[in-house]
Design an enzyme around this catalytic site. Structure first.
Site, PDB file in Angstrom:
ATOM      1  N   GLY A 353       0.801  -1.204   0.000  1.00 60.71           N
ATOM      2  CA  GLY A 353       0.000   0.000   0.000  1.00 60.71           C
ATOM      3  C   GLY A 353       0.839   1.261   0.000  1.00 60.71           C
ATOM      4  O   GLY A 353       2.054   1.232  -0.232  1.00 60.71           O
ATOM      5  N   CYS A 354       0.198   2.383   0.289  1.00 60.00           N
ATOM      6  CA  CYS A 354       0.887   3.673   0.247  1.00 60.00           C
ATOM      7  C   CYS A 354       1.737   3.876   1.491  1.00 60.00           C
ATOM      8  O   CYS A 354       1.730   3.073   2.413  1.00 60.00           O
ATOM      9  CB  CYS A 354      -0.117   4.807   0.079  1.00 60.00           C
ATOM     10  SG  CYS A 354      -1.133   5.083   1.543  1.00 60.00           S
ATOM     11  N   ALA A 355       2.441   4.984   1.508  1.00 62.52           N
ATOM     12  CA  ALA A 355       3.352   5.282   2.623  1.00 62.52           C
ATOM     13  C   ALA A 355       2.642   5.917   3.809  1.00 62.52           C
ATOM     14  O   ALA A 355       3.268   6.201   4.825  1.00 62.52           O
ATOM     15  CB  ALA A 355       4.478   6.209   2.131  1.00 62.52           C
ATOM     16  N   HIS A 356       1.349   6.149   3.678  1.00 61.96           N
ATOM     17  CA  HIS A 356       0.570   6.764   4.754  1.00 61.96           C
ATOM     18  C   HIS A 356       0.286   5.721   5.847  1.00 61.96           C
ATOM     19  O   HIS A 356      -0.413   4.752   5.624  1.00 61.96           O
ATOM     20  CB  HIS A 356      -0.737   7.328   4.200  1.00 61.96           C
ATOM     21  CG  HIS A 356      -1.530   8.102   5.216  1.00 61.96           C
ATOM     22  ND1 HIS A 356      -2.728   8.693   4.903  1.00 61.96           N
ATOM     23  CD2 HIS A 356      -1.296   8.379   6.515  1.00 61.96           C
ATOM     24  CE1 HIS A 356      -3.204   9.299   5.981  1.00 61.96           C
ATOM     25  NE2 HIS A 356      -2.347   9.109   6.976  1.00 61.96           N
ATOM     26  N   TRP A 383       3.639   9.151  -2.330  1.00 65.78           N
ATOM     27  CA  TRP A 383       2.423   8.428  -1.919  1.00 65.78           C
ATOM     28  C   TRP A 383       2.600   6.916  -2.045  1.00 65.78           C
ATOM     29  O   TRP A 383       2.267   6.147  -1.162  1.00 65.78           O
ATOM     30  CB  TRP A 383       1.254   8.896  -2.791  1.00 65.78           C
ATOM     31  CG  TRP A 383      -0.043   8.195  -2.509  1.00 65.78           C
ATOM     32  CD1 TRP A 383      -0.465   7.017  -3.021  1.00 65.78           C
ATOM     33  CD2 TRP A 383      -1.078   8.640  -1.635  1.00 65.78           C
ATOM     34  NE1 TRP A 383      -1.709   6.688  -2.545  1.00 65.78           N
ATOM     35  CE2 TRP A 383      -2.118   7.675  -1.691  1.00 65.78           C
ATOM     36  CE3 TRP A 383      -1.264   9.748  -0.817  1.00 65.78           C
ATOM     37  CZ2 TRP A 383      -3.300   7.782  -0.958  1.00 65.78           C
ATOM     38  CZ3 TRP A 383      -2.442   9.860  -0.101  1.00 65.78           C
ATOM     39  CH2 TRP A 383      -3.439   8.886  -0.170  1.00 65.78           C
TER      40      TRP A 383
END
Length: 385
Positions: A353-356, A383
């Site tokens: 998934g994203c880095a968030h 992102w």
């Protein structure tokens, strides 16, 4: 309806102390009680002062307002000299609308919220024959030790303090005071369901909720464990009303979730706290998994679970240590594949998934790439990096 009560008579004129069992009618007042004692002892009723729960009672106080039980004792004092004063002038006297029974408690025996009663004891000898020297002004005065000085007729030592205990009005067992629960004397509406219940939860912000809505709120919070760590209260919840910053200050209120859910809350809260504390340990025994704190001092690096007594190495978590000192491949792998939350320092692994990243321990939103609080720049720059 009549009940038997134990009366302790402390006669300061003669130095004698005697116990009597007297039948009293719940609809009678304290004056009628003293007249009953007068018939037995021949001591004029006007010479007797009645003390209950650390207070001198007005002669007009009704017996049923005292929430008496067979184990309750009422103390009568006969002073060396009688000073007649107007009954309304004593700062220790109660009114007919006694505050006793106006508290709410969590009763373990009843497994529910119940009306409670406050009882006061000598902190030294646990006698009920005490007279408080000052009125409690707030919850801390009755929940904390050594706040209210007393005179104890039993041990007569100087420098004594009151010990307050709460009891369930239904079963008379000791119970935990619920400081955020009160009677809905204004019949105000629950801010969630608009219902008007007799018992409500109020954190002091007047955003009241009924017990059913408060329970549902806690259970939904427990599902994803969105309890927040708020020292000194521990992992708790804020007010049910959006954007209100008031929090529940005592975890006893969480008993309304039910015993199994409350146990789950305790387990998860301990695990989350241990995850952000260097001295926290989780038992690796598959059949246990208990979390606890360990003060290492100068030990050999091993811990024993206080629940299942499983002994293990805190570094490799094995019963027989297999640590490889500085070449510990496990530690090297963890350090290479994880980042630590910039707020609570919990090791976090990103599996896609994203880095968030949303930290499930402290609730912070941060960037796995730059290991700082998530910003708009992170969204556009990396992102999916």
């Amino acid at each position: 309806m009549s009940n038997e009560v134990t009366v302790v008579l402390q006669d300061r004129k003669t130095g004698q102390r005697r116990n009597y069992t007297i039948n009293v009618n719940n609809n009678e007042n304290i004056l009628e009680l003293t007249k009953s004692v007068e018939k037995i002892t021949k001591i004029p009723s006007e010479e007797l002062e009645v003390v209950f729960c650390g207070k001198k009672l007005s002669k007009s106080t009704i017996m049923k307002d005292l929430s008496l039980t067979p184990a309750t004792q009422i103390m009568l004092l006969r002073p060396n000299s009688v000073v007649k004063t107007a009954t309304s002038s004593s700062k220790f006297q109660t009114t007919d609308s006694s505050i006793l029974g106006s508290f709410y408690v969590w009763c373990k025996s009843c497994d529910d919220v119940r009306r409670g009663k406050l009882r006061v004891y000598c902190q030294n000898c646990e006698s009920t024959s005490v007279l408080v020297k000052a009125e409690p002004q707030n919850w801390m005065d009755v929940l904390k030790s050594k706040r209210i000085p007393v005179t104890c007729e039993n041990c007569c030592r100087p420098g004594l303090y009151a010990e307050f205990k709460f009891k369930c009005l239904t079963c008379n067992d000791l119970a935990a005071a619920l400081t955020h629960v009160r009677g809905n004397w204004q019949m105000a509406e629950c801010c969630i369901c608009d219902g008007k219940e007799k018992i409500i939860f109020d954190l002091g912000c007047n955003h009241i909720s009924c017990q059913s809505c408060f329970k549902d709120y806690l259970l939904s919070t427990l599902q994803e464990f969105h309890f927040k760590n708020r020292p000194p209260y521990g992992f708790t919840v804020s007010c049910v009303y959006p954007e209100c910053n008031r929090v529940v200050q005592d975890v006893h209120h969480f008993h309304v979730m039910g015993q199994s859910s409350y146990s789950e809350y305790q387990r998860k809260a301990t695990e989350r706290l241990i995850a952000i504390d260097d001295e926290g340990v989780t038992c690796p025994n598959p059949s246990c998994g208990q979390s606890f704190f360990w003060e290492p001092y100068d030990d050999d690096g091993r811990s024993q679970c206080p629940d299942c007594f499983y002994t293990f190495c805190r570094k490799c978590t094995e019963r027989d240590c297999v640590c490889q000192s500085e070449d510990d491949l496990t530690r090297t792998t963890i350090e290479a594949t994880t980042r630590r939350c910039p707020k609570c320092n919990v090791a976090t692994e990103r599996n896609g998934g994203c880095a968030h990243i949303h930290c499930t321990s402290c609730g912070m939103d941060w960037c796995f790439k730059c290991v700082t609080e998530w910003k708009e720049e992170c969204q556009w720059d990396h992102w999916f990096n």
